[in-house]
Design a protein around this motif. Sequence first.
Motif, PDB file in Angstrom:
ATOM      1  N   CYS A 173       0.829  -1.209   0.000  1.00 47.56           N
ATOM      2  CA  CYS A 173       0.000   0.000   0.000  1.00 47.56           C
ATOM      3  C   CYS A 173       0.866   1.262   0.000  1.00 47.56           C
ATOM      4  O   CYS A 173       1.991   1.265   0.478  1.00 47.56           O
ATOM      5  CB  CYS A 173      -0.890  -0.041   1.242  1.00 47.56           C
ATOM      6  SG  CYS A 173      -2.014   1.359   1.406  1.00 47.56           S
ATOM      7  N   VAL A 217      -1.002   4.411   0.539  1.00 48.89           N
ATOM      8  CA  VAL A 217      -1.874   5.509   0.962  1.00 48.89           C
ATOM      9  C   VAL A 217      -1.218   6.248   2.133  1.00 48.89           C
ATOM     10  O   VAL A 217      -1.416   7.432   2.331  1.00 48.89           O
ATOM     11  CB  VAL A 217      -3.298   5.021   1.290  1.00 48.89           C
ATOM     12  CG1 VAL A 217      -4.219   6.191   1.600  1.00 48.89           C
ATOM     13  CG2 VAL A 217      -3.864   4.233   0.111  1.00 48.89           C
ATOM     14  N   CYS A 218      -0.418   5.533   2.932  1.00 47.43           N
ATOM     15  CA  CYS A 218       0.498   6.214   3.849  1.00 47.43           C
ATOM     16  C   CYS A 218       1.841   5.501   3.757  1.00 47.43           C
ATOM     17  O   CYS A 218       2.030   4.591   2.969  1.00 47.43           O
ATOM     18  CB  CYS A 218      -0.061   6.308   5.269  1.00 47.43           C
ATOM     19  SG  CYS A 218       0.243   4.878   6.310  1.00 47.43           S
ATOM     20  N   MET A 257       3.381   3.408   5.708  1.00 46.01           N
ATOM     21  CA  MET A 257       3.642   2.159   6.438  1.00 46.01           C
ATOM     22  C   MET A 257       4.007   0.996   5.527  1.00 46.01           C
ATOM     23  O   MET A 257       4.709   0.070   5.933  1.00 46.01           O
ATOM     24  CB  MET A 257       2.413   1.740   7.269  1.00 46.01           C
ATOM     25  CG  MET A 257       2.094   2.617   8.455  1.00 46.01           C
ATOM     26  SD  MET A 257       3.260   2.440   9.822  1.00 46.01           S
ATOM     27  CE  MET A 257       2.661   1.011  10.665  1.00 46.01           C
ATOM     28  N   GLY A 258       3.495   1.010   4.297  1.00 50.07           N
ATOM     29  CA  GLY A 258       3.851  -0.055   3.355  1.00 50.07           C
ATOM     30  C   GLY A 258       3.217  -1.393   3.686  1.00 50.07           C
ATOM     31  O   GLY A 258       3.850  -2.446   3.561  1.00 50.07           O
ATOM     32  N   CYS A 259       1.958  -1.378   4.103  1.00 48.59           N
ATOM     33  CA  CYS A 259       1.284  -2.636   4.450  1.00 48.59           C
ATOM     34  C   CYS A 259       1.111  -3.522   3.218  1.00 48.59           C
ATOM     35  O   CYS A 259       0.786  -3.030   2.131  1.00 48.59           O
ATOM     36  CB  CYS A 259      -0.106  -2.346   5.016  1.00 48.59           C
ATOM     37  SG  CYS A 259      -0.050  -1.406   6.525  1.00 48.59           S
ATOM     38  N   LEU A 267      -6.008  -4.293   7.155  1.00 52.83           N
ATOM     39  CA  LEU A 267      -5.666  -2.961   6.647  1.00 52.83           C
ATOM     40  C   LEU A 267      -6.456  -1.915   7.407  1.00 52.83           C
ATOM     41  O   LEU A 267      -7.506  -2.211   7.985  1.00 52.83           O
ATOM     42  CB  LEU A 267      -6.027  -2.843   5.161  1.00 52.83           C
ATOM     43  CG  LEU A 267      -5.294  -3.765   4.189  1.00 52.83           C
ATOM     44  CD1 LEU A 267      -5.809  -3.524   2.772  1.00 52.83           C
ATOM     45  CD2 LEU A 267      -3.786  -3.536   4.235  1.00 52.83           C
ATOM     46  N   CYS A 268      -5.973  -0.696   7.370  1.00 57.53           N
ATOM     47  CA  CYS A 268      -6.767   0.405   7.922  1.00 57.53           C
ATOM     48  C   CYS A 268      -7.789   0.819   6.854  1.00 57.53           C
ATOM     49  O   CYS A 268      -7.693   0.380   5.704  1.00 57.53           O
ATOM     50  CB  CYS A 268      -5.850   1.551   8.324  1.00 57.53           C
ATOM     51  SG  CYS A 268      -5.385   2.636   6.977  1.00 57.53           S
ATOM     52  N   ARG A 315      -8.100   3.368   5.076  1.00 53.06           N
ATOM     53  CA  ARG A 315      -7.516   4.012   3.892  1.00 53.06           C
ATOM     54  C   ARG A 315      -6.941   2.972   2.946  1.00 53.06           C
ATOM     55  O   ARG A 315      -6.985   3.115   1.732  1.00 53.06           O
ATOM     56  CB  ARG A 315      -6.420   4.988   4.330  1.00 53.06           C
ATOM     57  CG  ARG A 315      -6.936   6.073   5.236  1.00 53.06           C
ATOM     58  CD  ARG A 315      -5.792   6.759   5.953  1.00 53.06           C
ATOM     59  NE  ARG A 315      -5.025   5.815   6.760  1.00 53.06           N
ATOM     60  CZ  ARG A 315      -3.809   6.048   7.236  1.00 53.06           C
ATOM     61  NH1 ARG A 315      -3.221   7.189   6.976  1.00 53.06           N
ATOM     62  NH2 ARG A 315      -3.181   5.152   7.964  1.00 53.06           N
ATOM     63  N   GLY A 316      -6.391   1.915   3.523  1.00 54.46           N
ATOM     64  CA  GLY A 316      -5.807   0.860   2.698  1.00 54.46           C
ATOM     65  C   GLY A 316      -6.856   0.168   1.840  1.00 54.46           C
ATOM     66  O   GLY A 316      -6.672  -0.018   0.634  1.00 54.46           O
ATOM     67  N   MET A 355      -3.934   6.230  12.154  1.00 52.05           N
ATOM     68  CA  MET A 355      -4.217   4.799  11.975  1.00 52.05           C
ATOM     69  C   MET A 355      -3.046   4.089  11.306  1.00 52.05           C
ATOM     70  O   MET A 355      -3.147   3.698  10.145  1.00 52.05           O
ATOM     71  CB  MET A 355      -5.475   4.691  11.118  1.00 52.05           C
ATOM     72  CG  MET A 355      -6.241   3.440  11.321  1.00 52.05           C
ATOM     73  SD  MET A 355      -6.938   3.427  12.949  1.00 52.05           S
ATOM     74  CE  MET A 355      -7.826   1.908  12.917  1.00 52.05           C
ATOM     75  N   ASN A 371      -1.314   1.015  10.742  1.00 50.85           N
ATOM     76  CA  ASN A 371      -1.873  -0.334  10.843  1.00 50.85           C
ATOM     77  C   ASN A 371      -1.217  -1.227  11.903  1.00 50.85           C
ATOM     78  O   ASN A 371      -1.820  -1.556  12.923  1.00 50.85           O
ATOM     79  CB  ASN A 371      -1.787  -0.958   9.447  1.00 50.85           C
ATOM     80  CG  ASN A 371      -2.531  -2.257   9.338  1.00 50.85           C
ATOM     81  OD1 ASN A 371      -3.114  -2.736  10.296  1.00 50.85           O
ATOM     82  ND2 ASN A 371      -2.512  -2.833   8.166  1.00 50.85           N
TER      83      ASN A 371
HETATM   84  S1  SF4 Z   1      -3.168   0.074   4.989  1.00 59.06           S
HETATM   85 FE1  SF4 Z   1      -3.335   1.984   6.110  1.00 59.06          FE
HETATM   86  S2  SF4 Z   1      -1.597   1.997   7.524  1.00 59.06           S
HETATM   87 FE2  SF4 Z   1      -1.182   0.485   5.913  1.00 59.06          FE
HETATM   88  S3  SF4 Z   1       0.004   1.599   4.363  1.00 59.06           S
HETATM   89 FE3  SF4 Z   1      -2.140   1.642   3.740  1.00 59.06          FE
HETATM   90  S4  SF4 Z   1      -2.898   3.573   4.581  1.00 59.06           S
HETATM   91 FE4  SF4 Z   1      -1.004   3.110   5.645  1.00 59.06          FE
END
Ligand code: SF4
Length: 733
Positions: free
Chosen positions: A58, A60-61, A63-65, A92-93, A95-96, A222, A224
């Motif tokens: 990911c 979106v932030c 963290m690289g989930c 995931l949060c 946003r993910g 958030m 994750n």
């Molecule tokens: S799932 Fe949420 S915490 Fe993880 S990278 Fe995406 S936006 Fe960030």
Amino acid sequence: MATITRRKFIDLTKSAILGGAAVAGASALMSGSARSANSDADADKNDTRGEWVIPSYCDVCFMGCGINVTVKNGRAIKIEGNPAHPISRGKLCPRGTGGLGQLYDPDRLKTPLMRTSDNQFKAVSWQEALDHVAGKMKSIMAAHGPESMALLKHGKGADPFERLWHAIGSETEGHPSYAQCRGARDLGWSLTFGKGPGGVERVALDKAQVVAFIGGHLGENMHNVTVQDYTTGLRNGASHIVVDPRFSTAASKAKHWLPIRPGTDIALLLAWTHVLIYEELYNREFIETYATGFDELKAHVEKTTPEWAAPYTGLKARDIRQTARELGAAIPHSLLFPGRRFAWYGDDTQRARAMAIINALLGAWGSESGIFLGDRIKVPGFPYPESHVKAKHAIEDKEKYPLGTSTPVQDIIDATIPGRFKGATQNAPVKGWLVYSTNLVRAVPNPDLIAEAVQHLDLMVVVETMPAEITGYADIVLPDTTYLERYDVMNAPEWREPFVSIRQPVVKPLYQSKPSWWIAKQLAERLGLGEHFNYVNFSEVIDYQLKQMGSSIKDINQKGGVLKKAFEQPEMKFRTPSGKVELFSKTLAKAGFDPMPQFIHHPQPPDNYFRLLYGRTPQHTFSRTSNNAMLLELFPENAVWVNTDIARIYGLKDGQPVVLKNGQGVKSNPVKVRVTKRIRQDCVYMAHGFGRSDQRLTRSYKVGADDNGLLSEYELDPIMGSTGSQVNFVTFV
Ligand code: SF4
């Protein structure tokens, strides 16, 4: 906003794009009836028939989930957490999972745009746009040197532009996250422990028994894996101390809420240090084995008692003492959470030092239930050719910030405005900007200064997925792919389960968007530097690196998009000059700064004004997600939190729209009031990222208010140049 003359802000719905054919073509693409050809897509995985699950990570932030994206008949239909991935663990949060809203946002930039002489945008071909950018870069670099081209960037997609800058010989680069977010924190920790707490913080919130949070509002913020560990810790009975002027979600879960007066955190931290040392509650074994400067620290905090700190902080001395005792009693299972978005009052490196010192006293560094030591998989390099030019920087800020580790974006902005950057050998040495994936006017305080700086540029290029406000100041706008449409560099953070994961396209790029590696490579070729991008498709780089590790793209995909290795416990080593944990910093002393943190009195709001605090919601990241239909449905607009007693005095009712005005007379959009007891009387609070001002953002335009627009003032950290922006006061109009 400052008056814009030469480079007038372009708002496309007010000044319709010239070249309607491109727009018509774009809407046909949106309906899914056609797709652009692009070399970045993997033809096998993007077979338009059947259903596929493609692993990636990911964006979106930060963290690289790890994510698994289900693609059906060529369209991504679902994003889920990848159970094989150590940072997401199958979850995931919001946003993910909402990333599809970003991919399929009909407001996306669809074609390259070029500013016309009458301040309109016209749609142009990639060839015309790239030829123009390369031509301007050549003439700017010939006249002013390559270092006059600045790269302002964010995220993993910036990597190919960093390569391009390396090739042209410019070190003039800046990322807002340094001066706004982690720069001061990481420097404060590095001065103490020799390194920071990590991009994905190595914090064992699942195992710690007592944790103190200074302003970090997890749950609303958030992140994750951090939030997963935080909730596990709470379920296991962890006891939390939350220091925040606002009764945040984290405060509502805590044993102690300390509603501190903003600007006084170092007083509290020094008082905690006093109690830990003078009540002998510190981890003696850790300090005697690993630390230096304890006697100096003990003398330094002799008088900073809870009674001393109480009047400054607005907290009760007995609460300060009690919370310090609880931290001390839980050793070695207690810690202070490092926090992010650290630029508050201009003494941020010292606040980070004060927090790191307490973590040292608790013996939290290297503890399995504290700030654990991580291990990582080292990703082998790609055989890129060496650059034969010696890279230069347009501004010499080593003298200004001798301990700084990057260039504050504010310095690049200043060095673009004639007469503003002190100490530059040339007047306004920066002549061109390439802005990659950072909406500067919503990310950096004092956006008026950015509007002024762009007037002095000979070239302003923005590479973006969305018509973010910064695109309105560009000469050329280049439509970037989203993270779901491209390969990026691999992710291999230091963690307790070392791993590497890949980002890869799950669908072909929509519209005419192109990945950053393709754009950078095309520019390099036009600049005669094509040999620096010695691949045809970035997938070759990833595949080469994986093959050096005994894998390949095919292999890692069969393993769920993640490679792992067994954890090897790193040695307890400190890369400080003394090789020890430095409670007293000779490095700081030598550079002319306080070797131990001092409490500084920061201005408090004048009568009828309130300190503007800002933060996150679980559904949004910066201003990046505020037009995302899926996430807007979950959190449609921000509100301004106002204390109940203050609302009564000003006659404000819950839900009533109000305009905020700061000390410089800058006003916000109308924003709904949230009347609440959950905030101190001297503060108001807003979630960041709303109040968008570009009509092309059809869902978020003028929804809520923009906190960043009210941040006209900032306090520079003299040690590394972070721009502390919790120093703005607002009133109600
Ligand atoms: S799932 Fe949420 S915490 Fe993880 S990278 Fe995406 S936006 Fe960030």
